[in-house]
Design a protein around this motif. Structure first.
Motif, PDB file in Angstrom:
ATOM      1  N   PHE A 119       0.827  -1.283   0.004  1.00  0.00           N
ATOM      2  CA  PHE A 119       0.056   0.136   0.122  1.00  0.00           C
ATOM      3  C   PHE A 119       0.829   1.259   0.078  1.00  0.00           C
ATOM      4  O   PHE A 119       0.744   2.144  -0.737  1.00  0.00           O
ATOM      5  CB  PHE A 119      -0.894  -0.014   0.972  1.00  0.00           C
ATOM      6  CG  PHE A 119      -2.387  -1.012   1.001  1.00  0.00           C
ATOM      7  CD1 PHE A 119      -2.972  -0.859  -0.028  1.00  0.00           C
ATOM      8  CD2 PHE A 119      -2.200  -2.257   1.715  1.00  0.00           C
ATOM      9  CE1 PHE A 119      -3.955  -1.735  -0.290  1.00  0.00           C
ATOM     10  CE2 PHE A 119      -3.184  -2.942   1.767  1.00  0.00           C
ATOM     11  CZ  PHE A 119      -4.230  -2.859   0.634  1.00  0.00           C
ATOM     12  N   ASN A 120       2.169   1.189   0.732  1.00  0.00           N
ATOM     13  CA  ASN A 120       2.879   2.301   0.590  1.00  0.00           C
ATOM     14  C   ASN A 120       3.655   2.734  -0.617  1.00  0.00           C
ATOM     15  O   ASN A 120       3.761   3.735  -1.147  1.00  0.00           O
ATOM     16  CB  ASN A 120       3.915   2.064   1.640  1.00  0.00           C
ATOM     17  CG  ASN A 120       3.372   2.241   3.032  1.00  0.00           C
ATOM     18  OD1 ASN A 120       2.375   3.018   3.324  1.00  0.00           O
ATOM     19  ND2 ASN A 120       4.156   1.633   4.064  1.00  0.00           N
ATOM     20  N   LYS A 121       3.714   1.654  -1.828  1.00  0.00           N
ATOM     21  CA  LYS A 121       4.211   1.721  -2.961  1.00  0.00           C
ATOM     22  C   LYS A 121       3.199   1.981  -3.981  1.00  0.00           C
ATOM     23  O   LYS A 121       3.576   2.436  -4.955  1.00  0.00           O
ATOM     24  CB  LYS A 121       5.230   0.419  -3.344  1.00  0.00           C
ATOM     25  CG  LYS A 121       6.103   0.507  -2.438  1.00  0.00           C
ATOM     26  CD  LYS A 121       6.827  -1.070  -2.928  1.00  0.00           C
ATOM     27  CE  LYS A 121       8.123  -1.475  -2.202  1.00  0.00           C
ATOM     28  NZ  LYS A 121       8.695  -2.822  -2.529  1.00  0.00           N
ATOM     29  N   THR A 122       1.973   1.685  -3.808  1.00  0.00           N
ATOM     30  CA  THR A 122       0.892   1.836  -4.751  1.00  0.00           C
ATOM     31  C   THR A 122       0.513   3.333  -4.662  1.00  0.00           C
ATOM     32  O   THR A 122      -0.127   3.664  -3.511  1.00  0.00           O
ATOM     33  CB  THR A 122      -0.178   0.839  -4.688  1.00  0.00           C
ATOM     34  OG1 THR A 122       0.532  -0.466  -4.527  1.00  0.00           O
ATOM     35  CG2 THR A 122      -1.157   0.708  -5.428  1.00  0.00           C
ATOM     36  N   LYS A 123       0.619   3.954  -5.908  1.00  0.00           N
ATOM     37  CA  LYS A 123      -0.094   5.277  -5.603  1.00  0.00           C
ATOM     38  C   LYS A 123      -0.984   5.403  -7.023  1.00  0.00           C
ATOM     39  O   LYS A 123      -0.567   4.697  -7.895  1.00  0.00           O
ATOM     40  CB  LYS A 123       1.028   6.138  -5.951  1.00  0.00           C
ATOM     41  CG  LYS A 123       1.931   6.300  -4.796  1.00  0.00           C
ATOM     42  CD  LYS A 123       2.841   7.212  -4.915  1.00  0.00           C
ATOM     43  CE  LYS A 123       4.024   7.042  -3.700  1.00  0.00           C
ATOM     44  NZ  LYS A 123       5.434   7.151  -3.957  1.00  0.00           N
TER      45      LYS A 123
END
Length: 107
Positions: A99-103
């Motif tokens: 989730f931190n990498k997915t933008k």
């Protein structure tokens, strides 16, 4: 539904999907919550607590176990289950990283 082609995906993607499958069913979430609240390993108490038949509980436990979220051992003829806390921590790290990498770059 057709067969999944899991071999075309990375090991980490397949592992994440396996764990996500566990949390995609309310009975499995209820089973995990029940096990997590117990002070010791539990056996047949899950059936009484969750209110589903023993074969249905066994099928859900198999999915949870296949994802590596359970530890079990035999006591007589019963299997006692407890949570695999290390696997839960790995899962949390994997999902946080995902989730931190997915933008979102659209709309």
């Amino acid at each position: 539904m057709g067969a999944s082609k899991v071999d075309i995906y990375s090991e980490s993607i397949n592992a994440m999907a396996s764990i996500a499958k566990v949390f995609a069913h309310p009975a499995r979430v209820a089973i995990l919550q029940y096990i997590s609240k117990q002070e010791s390993c539990i056996c047949n108490d899950i059936v009484d607590e969750i209110g589903l038949s023993q074969p249905t509980i066994s099928q859900h436990l198999q999915v949870i176990n296949n994802a590596g979220l359970l530890k079990g051992n035999f006591k007589g003829k019963s299997i006692c289950y407890c949570l695999n806390v290390e696997r839960f921590q790995e899962f949390q790290s994997q999902f946080n990283a995902f989730f931190n990498k997915t933008k979102s770059n659209c709309c």
